[in-house]
Design a protein around this motif. Structure first.
Motif, PDB file in Angstrom:
ATOM      1  N   LYS A   6      78.559  24.793 -24.824  1.00  0.00           N
ATOM      2  CA  LYS A   6      77.510  23.795 -24.578  1.00  0.00           C
ATOM      3  C   LYS A   6      77.590  22.663 -25.594  1.00  0.00           C
ATOM      4  O   LYS A   6      77.421  21.488 -25.249  1.00  0.00           O
ATOM      5  CB  LYS A   6      76.132  24.461 -24.619  1.00  0.00           C
ATOM      6  N   GLN A 188      67.673  20.150  -4.783  1.00  0.00           N
ATOM      7  CA  GLN A 188      68.307  19.274  -5.771  1.00  0.00           C
ATOM      8  C   GLN A 188      69.020  18.108  -5.103  1.00  0.00           C
ATOM      9  O   GLN A 188      68.870  16.953  -5.524  1.00  0.00           O
ATOM     10  CB  GLN A 188      69.291  20.076  -6.622  1.00  0.00           C
ATOM     11  N   PHE A 238      68.381  11.069 -13.761  1.00  0.00           N
ATOM     12  CA  PHE A 238      68.885  12.106 -14.668  1.00  0.00           C
ATOM     13  C   PHE A 238      67.774  13.081 -15.042  1.00  0.00           C
ATOM     14  O   PHE A 238      67.986  14.312 -15.056  1.00  0.00           O
ATOM     15  CB  PHE A 238      69.459  11.443 -15.912  1.00  0.00           C
ATOM     16  N   ALA A 239      66.590  12.553 -15.331  1.00  0.00           N
ATOM     17  CA  ALA A 239      65.464  13.410 -15.710  1.00  0.00           C
ATOM     18  C   ALA A 239      65.041  14.317 -14.550  1.00  0.00           C
ATOM     19  O   ALA A 239      64.796  15.515 -14.743  1.00  0.00           O
ATOM     20  CB  ALA A 239      64.284  12.547 -16.153  1.00  0.00           C
ATOM     21  N   ALA A 241      66.877  15.388 -12.027  1.00  0.00           N
ATOM     22  CA  ALA A 241      67.902  16.408 -11.796  1.00  0.00           C
ATOM     23  C   ALA A 241      67.777  17.539 -12.806  1.00  0.00           C
ATOM     24  O   ALA A 241      67.902  18.724 -12.458  1.00  0.00           O
ATOM     25  CB  ALA A 241      69.286  15.771 -11.868  1.00  0.00           C
ATOM     26  N   ASN A 242      67.526  17.212 -14.060  1.00  0.00           N
ATOM     27  CA  ASN A 242      67.404  18.240 -15.087  1.00  0.00           C
ATOM     28  C   ASN A 242      66.124  19.056 -14.943  1.00  0.00           C
ATOM     29  O   ASN A 242      66.116  20.262 -15.226  1.00  0.00           O
ATOM     30  CB  ASN A 242      67.472  17.603 -16.479  1.00  0.00           C
ATOM     31  N   ARG A 245      66.846  21.632 -12.404  1.00  0.00           N
ATOM     32  CA  ARG A 245      67.696  22.701 -12.949  1.00  0.00           C
ATOM     33  C   ARG A 245      66.877  23.677 -13.798  1.00  0.00           C
ATOM     34  O   ARG A 245      67.088  24.893 -13.752  1.00  0.00           O
ATOM     35  CB  ARG A 245      68.832  22.108 -13.781  1.00  0.00           C
ATOM     36  N   VAL A 246      65.947  23.141 -14.582  1.00  0.00           N
ATOM     37  CA  VAL A 246      65.090  24.000 -15.401  1.00  0.00           C
ATOM     38  C   VAL A 246      64.222  24.887 -14.510  1.00  0.00           C
ATOM     39  O   VAL A 246      64.076  26.097 -14.760  1.00  0.00           O
ATOM     40  CB  VAL A 246      64.211  23.145 -16.344  1.00  0.00           C
ATOM     41  N   ARG A 249      66.343  27.657 -13.102  1.00  0.00           N
ATOM     42  CA  ARG A 249      66.626  28.703 -14.081  1.00  0.00           C
ATOM     43  C   ARG A 249      65.425  29.617 -14.285  1.00  0.00           C
ATOM     44  O   ARG A 249      65.580  30.821 -14.482  1.00  0.00           O
ATOM     45  CB  ARG A 249      67.050  28.085 -15.411  1.00  0.00           C
TER      46      ARG A 249
END
Length: 259
Positions: A6, A188, A238-239, A241-242, A245-246, A249
Motif C-alpha cells: 500500500k 460503484q 475521486f471522493a 469512488a473511495n 469502496r469504504v 469493505r
C-alpha cells in the motif's frame, strides 16, 4: 507485506500526479501551449478564490453541492429501482422472461442519448436532470444485481432446502448476501456514470452546478474557469469512488472485494 504494498502504491501514485503537474507547469510556462493553456499556479489560485468569490450566483462549494444533490436523488432512484428489478429478474424466471427483452432494448442506449427526449417530456427543469442521471446509472445496477442473484451457488440452496429452509429464508440468508458484492460493483460503476450524467445535464440546461461552471468558462473563453470546474469534478468523483469502496469493505468484509 500488505502495508508495504500500500505504501509503495501510494508513493508511486503521488509521484505520478507530481509528474503530471510538472509537465503541465513546464508546458504552460515555456512552450507555445502557454498561448491557450494556463499554468497550474493560475488555476490553483482561481480554485482557492472561487471558494469565497462567487462564480455567477454562488461559490464553487455551493455549485458542487447542487450537483451532488442532483446525483444523490437520481442515483438513489436508479439504485432502488435497479436493485429491485435486477434481483427480481435473477430470482424469478417469469419476471426475467417478461422484463429481459424490454431491458435488452433499453440497455445499449447511453444515458446522454435520452437528453432530447427528456427535454421534450419534462422541459429544462430539475426533473430532466434527475431523469438523465437515472437512465445513466440504471442499466449497470440492474445487470449486476441480476448476475449476483443468478449466480448463487446451487449447492448452498440445495443444502438449505434439505435442512428445511423455506423460500423466504433461502432468499434472505443465501441469495441476497451472495448478490451484495455484485450489487456494490454495479453501484460503484453507476455512481461514476451518474456523476458524468449530471455534468452533461448541467451543461445543457442549468444556472448552477459543476457542469454549469465548465459551460460558463467555454462561453466566455475562460480556460482557467474550465479547469477549475474540471478539477472540482475530479476531486468529488475521486471522493465518491473511495466512499463507495469504504462502504463495500464495511458491508462485504467476508468477500474478496471487501478485504
Amino acid at each position: 507485506m500488505k502495508t508495504k504494498e500500500k505504501s509503495l502504491a501510494l508513493g508511486v501514485g503521488v509521484l505520478a500526479v507530481l509528474s503530471v503537474f510538472l509537465v503541465w507547469y513546464f508546458a504552460a510556462s515555456y512552450t507555445k501551449v502557454s498561448l491557450f493553456f494556463p499554468t497550474p499556479q493560475r488555476v490553483f489560485q482561481r480554485f482557492v478564490e472561487s471558494l469565497t468569490v462567487p462564480i455567477g450566483k454562488y461559490t464553487l462549494l455551493i455549485h458542487v453541492l447542487y450537483s451532488l444533490k442532483r446525483v444523490f436523488i437520481g442515483f438513489g432512484l436508479s439504485s432502488i429501482t435497479g436493485i429491485i428489478l435486477g434481483v427480481a429478474m435473477g430470482y424469478s424466471k417469469t419476471v426475467n422472461a417478461i422484463v429481459r427483452p424490454i431491458f435488452n432494448i433499453i440497455r445499449p442506449i447511453p444515458g446522454l442519448a435520452w437528453i432530447p427526449l427528456a427535454i421534450l417530456w419534462f422541459g429544462i427543469g430539475e426533473t430532466t436532470k434527475y431523469f438523465i442521471i437515472f437512465m445513466g446509472g440504471f442499466a449497470n445496477i440492474v445487470l449486476n444485481s441480476f448476475d449476483g442473484t443468478n449466480k448463487v451457488n446451487p449447492t448452498l440452496v440445495g443444502a438449505a432446502e434439505l435442512l428445511g429452509a423455506n423460500k423466504f429464508q433461502i432468499f434472505t440468508n443465501i441469495i441476497l448476501p451472495s448478490a451484495i458484492p455484485y450489487i456494490f460493483a454495479g453501484l460503484q460503476v453507476s455512481l461514476s456514470t451518474s456523476w458524468m450524467a449530471v455534468l452533461a445535464a448541467e451543461m445543457i440546461s442549468s444556472y448552477e452546478g459543476a457542469g454549469w461552471i465548465i459551460n460558463m468558462g467555454m462561453n466566455t473563453g475562460d480556460t482557467v474557469l474550465i479547469l477549475v470546474g474540471m478539477i472540482s469534478i475530479a476531486i468529488i468523483g475521486f471522493a465518491l469512488a473511495n466512499i463507495m469502496r469504504v462502504l463495500e469493505r464495511r458491508l462485504c468484509s467476508w468477500t474478496e472485494r471487501g478485504k
